[in-house]
Design a protein around this motif. Structure first.
Motif, PDB file in Angstrom:
ATOM      1  N   VAL A   1      43.351  30.530  36.251  1.00 21.02           N
ATOM      2  CA  VAL A   1      43.428  31.501  37.342  1.00 21.02           C
ATOM      3  C   VAL A   1      44.874  31.953  37.503  1.00 21.02           C
TER       4      VAL A   1
ATOM      5  N   GLY B   1      46.960  34.038  39.950  1.00 17.37           N
ATOM      6  CA  GLY B   1      46.743  34.682  41.238  1.00 17.37           C
ATOM      7  C   GLY B   1      47.520  34.065  42.377  1.00 17.37           C
TER       8      GLY B   1
ATOM      9  N   GLY C   1      43.454  33.417  44.682  1.00 16.75           N
ATOM     10  CA  GLY C   1      43.595  32.708  43.408  1.00 16.75           C
ATOM     11  C   GLY C   1      43.357  31.223  43.555  1.00 16.75           C
TER      12      GLY C   1
ATOM     13  N   VAL D   1      41.643  36.940  37.368  1.00 17.48           N
ATOM     14  CA  VAL D   1      42.714  37.620  38.091  1.00 17.48           C
ATOM     15  C   VAL D   1      42.125  38.342  39.304  1.00 17.48           C
TER      16      VAL D   1
END
Length: 308
Positions: free
Chosen positions: A6, A8, A41, A135
């Motif tokens: 991830v 983010g 995120g 994202v």
């Protein structure tokens, strides 16, 4: 099993509970006032890890006391934080969240260190063909677009959650497999990709038929696959293979919707990394999100009991 990565945001959520959301210029009394880990995120990474995926997080926090709060449940879930960077002199990201008596939320995000994520933070990120990279829109757009290019070069799978709506490159959306959007985000994605939206399409009252048409249009414009989430009505899944499918939602008693969409995204990512089909992963995401809205907060409402 492949990894979920991830790229983010990592925030701290400041909660207030109110009988109803205030009108402009109005003051209302609230309760709670708690500070909890959040950020789209981080929420998605925690959900993916709790769904069984080997998960890594890429992002930034500040050098303040909020940083440890923001990272606490990522650590507890076993997320790899090797690529989370602390930025000196910058506050961690904060979200101001009010939750009404019926469970609906209103959110203001102050990005803080999340806007310090750069291309250098993803440089040299090792990805394999089975990895799923997630994202969203709470870090700089240019980093999201560069991540998409990196994922494509590595032959990995990109999952784009266009939330909040930001002006990502059309090529980034076309690399997505899947693009995960709610009703409003689906219409915004159509605008980025030049997809015509029917005059009767209403983001505030989108039915399954309209969502199916919109998802099919996005796929026809070159997006690998699309999931349009519809809350209690479930989700529409479309790809270039076969007709779009509707994954039924679950009717539950809603306590707090904060982080439910992120729970869906993280759970879907974990399913794809495991090798599940998109429809199967979406059904699991629906079930996880339905459980999440029955608890308070974002990450705290996820499937911790199942993990134990």
């Amino acid at each position: 099993m492949s990894r979920v990565v991830v790229v983010g945001s990592i925030n701290v959520d400041l909660f207030a509970r109110v009988e109803r959301h205030p009108r402009p210029g109005e003051t209302v009394l609230g309760s709670d006032g708690s500070t909890r880990p959040g950020g789209k995120g981080a929420n998605q990474a925690v959900a993916a890890a709790l769904a069984g995926a080997s998960t890594a997080m890429v992002g930034c926090v500040g050098d303040d006391a909020h940083a440890e709060v923001g990272l606490s449940l990522l650590r507890r879930a076993g997320v790899d934080l090797t690529r989370v960077r602390a930025v000196p002199g910058v506050p961690s990201g904060v979200a101001l969240i009010t939750v009404s008596a019926v469970g609906e939320n209103s959110i203001i995000v102050i990005p803080g260190a999340n806007h310090e994520v750069t291309r250098d933070d993803i440089a040299g990120l090792e990805l394999g063909p089975g990895d799923v990279v997630v994202v969203q829109g709470e870090i700089p757009v240019e980093v999201v677009d560069e991540t998409a290019c990196l994922v494509e070069r590595a032959g990995a799978r990109l999952m784009v959650n266009l939330a909040p709506v930001v002006p990502l490159a059309a090529t980034t959306l076309r690399i997505a497999d899947p693009l995960v959007v709610n009703e409003h985000e689906a219409i915004a994605a159509a605008g980025i990709l030049g997809v015509e939206v029917g005059e009767d399409t209403d983001a505030d009252h989108m039915d399954v038929a309209s969502a199916t048409d919109l998802a099919s249009g996005l796929v026809s414009s070159g997006v690998g696959s699309v999931v349009v989430t519809l809350g209690a009505d479930g989700a529409v899944v479309a790809s270039g293979e076969g007709e779009p499918l509707t994954c039924a939602g679950e009717s539950v008693s809603v306590v707090d919707t904060t982080g439910a969409g992120d729970c869906f995204v993280g759970t879907v990512a974990a399913g794809l990394a495991r090798g599940d089909g998109l429809a199967e992963a979406a059904r699991a995401g629906n079930a996880a999100a339905a459980r999440a809205v029955q608890g308070h907060g974002a990450q705290e409402s996820y499937d911790w009991e199942e993990r134990r």
